[in-house]
Design a protein around this motif. Structure first.
Motif, PDB file in Angstrom:
ATOM      1  N   LEU A 125       0.423  -1.395   0.134  1.00 41.35           N
ATOM      2  CA  LEU A 125       0.170  -0.389   0.012  1.00 41.35           C
ATOM      3  C   LEU A 125       0.824   1.132   0.066  1.00 41.35           C
ATOM      4  N   HIS A 126       1.566   1.075   1.124  1.00 38.58           N
ATOM      5  CA  HIS A 126       2.554   2.569   0.833  1.00 38.58           C
ATOM      6  C   HIS A 126       3.703   2.747  -0.169  1.00 38.58           C
ATOM      7  N   SER A 127       3.889   1.260  -1.024  1.00 40.31           N
ATOM      8  CA  SER A 127       4.399   1.557  -2.436  1.00 40.31           C
ATOM      9  C   SER A 127       3.709   2.463  -3.924  1.00 40.31           C
ATOM     10  N   VAL A 128       2.074   1.758  -3.455  1.00 45.24           N
ATOM     11  CA  VAL A 128       1.307   2.420  -4.664  1.00 45.24           C
ATOM     12  C   VAL A 128       0.932   3.868  -4.175  1.00 45.24           C
ATOM     13  N   MET A 129       0.502   4.251  -3.088  1.00 44.19           N
ATOM     14  CA  MET A 129       0.508   5.524  -2.696  1.00 44.19           C
ATOM     15  C   MET A 129       1.257   6.316  -3.038  1.00 44.19           C
ATOM     16  N   ALA A 130       2.630   5.829  -3.331  1.00 41.01           N
ATOM     17  CA  ALA A 130       4.187   6.870  -3.396  1.00 41.01           C
ATOM     18  C   ALA A 130       4.240   6.795  -5.102  1.00 41.01           C
ATOM     19  N   GLY A 131       3.696   5.781  -5.631  1.00 44.31           N
ATOM     20  CA  GLY A 131       3.189   5.838  -7.025  1.00 44.31           C
ATOM     21  C   GLY A 131       2.031   6.838  -7.537  1.00 44.31           C
ATOM     22  N   GLU A 132       1.319   6.936  -6.566  1.00 47.50           N
ATOM     23  CA  GLU A 132       0.359   7.836  -7.246  1.00 47.50           C
ATOM     24  C   GLU A 132       0.498   9.550  -6.670  1.00 47.50           C
ATOM     25  N   LEU A 133       1.312   9.923  -5.394  1.00 47.70           N
ATOM     26  CA  LEU A 133       1.883  11.113  -5.282  1.00 47.70           C
ATOM     27  C   LEU A 133       2.367  11.006  -6.403  1.00 47.70           C
ATOM     28  N   ALA A 173       6.355  10.871  -0.978  1.00 49.96           N
ATOM     29  CA  ALA A 173       6.565   9.559  -1.925  1.00 49.96           C
ATOM     30  C   ALA A 173       7.917   9.212  -1.342  1.00 49.96           C
ATOM     31  N   ASN A 174       9.088  10.418  -1.342  1.00 49.10           N
ATOM     32  CA  ASN A 174      10.145   9.013  -0.972  1.00 49.10           C
ATOM     33  C   ASN A 174       9.677   9.170   1.044  1.00 49.10           C
ATOM     34  N   LEU A 175       9.201   9.344   1.593  1.00 53.24           N
ATOM     35  CA  LEU A 175       8.798   9.057   2.603  1.00 53.24           C
ATOM     36  C   LEU A 175       8.000   8.216   2.978  1.00 53.24           C
ATOM     37  N   LEU A 176       6.797   7.638   1.781  1.00 61.21           N
ATOM     38  CA  LEU A 176       5.960   6.378   1.332  1.00 61.21           C
ATOM     39  C   LEU A 176       6.880   4.879   0.988  1.00 61.21           C
ATOM     40  N   GLU A 177       8.141   5.235  -0.061  1.00 63.81           N
ATOM     41  CA  GLU A 177       9.136   4.493   0.112  1.00 63.81           C
ATOM     42  C   GLU A 177       9.628   4.234   0.888  1.00 63.81           C
ATOM     43  N   ILE A 198       9.100   3.531   4.381  1.00 62.32           N
ATOM     44  CA  ILE A 198       8.674   2.820   4.759  1.00 62.32           C
ATOM     45  C   ILE A 198       8.024   1.801   4.364  1.00 62.32           C
ATOM     46  N   ALA A 199       7.357   1.509   2.989  1.00 56.55           N
ATOM     47  CA  ALA A 199       7.480   0.581   2.977  1.00 56.55           C
ATOM     48  C   ALA A 199       8.587  -0.562   1.997  1.00 56.55           C
TER      49      ALA A 199
END
Length: 111
Positions: free
Chosen positions: A26-34, A76-80, A82-83
């Protein structure tokens, strides 16, 4: 799907991210969305800036696009991070926009 806001305290603050098997994906997908939103903002800004009248008249407002693009990229970097398994506090420490980092740290404290 239920959402948990950052101000809500997790059952255990020390629980590993692996407790949620969908978290990394989910974190990776949200990073892509951002990143996609940031790219769209960049294209829109380029269109607006290409109009000399708009650029001259609204230069200050157009600078907001740059901030929004940076903001999306930082999130996006933050979410990646964490992922990839980095803990939230360390991942937040890498955020380059000070006001964003401050808001994230405040959210971690429940403020």
């Amino acid at each position: 799907m239920s959402c948990v806001t950052l101000s809500e305290k997790p059952e255990s603050a020390d629980a590993p991210a692996a407790a949620d098997p969908y978290s990394a994906a989910l974190h990776s997908v949200m990073a892509g969305e951002l990143r996609e939103m940031g790219a769209m903002l960049e294209r829109l800004a380029e269109v607006l800036i290409s109009d000399e009248h708009v650029a001259a008249t609204y230069l200050e407002q157009l600078q907001s696009f740059d901030y929004l693009i940076q903001h999306a990229d930082e999130c996006a970097n933050l979410l990646e991070r964490i992922a990839a398994g980095e803990d939230s506090r360390t991942a937040i420490g890498h955020v380059r926009l000070a006001e964003v980092q401050d808001r994230l740290r405040a959210a971690m404290k429940g403020k």
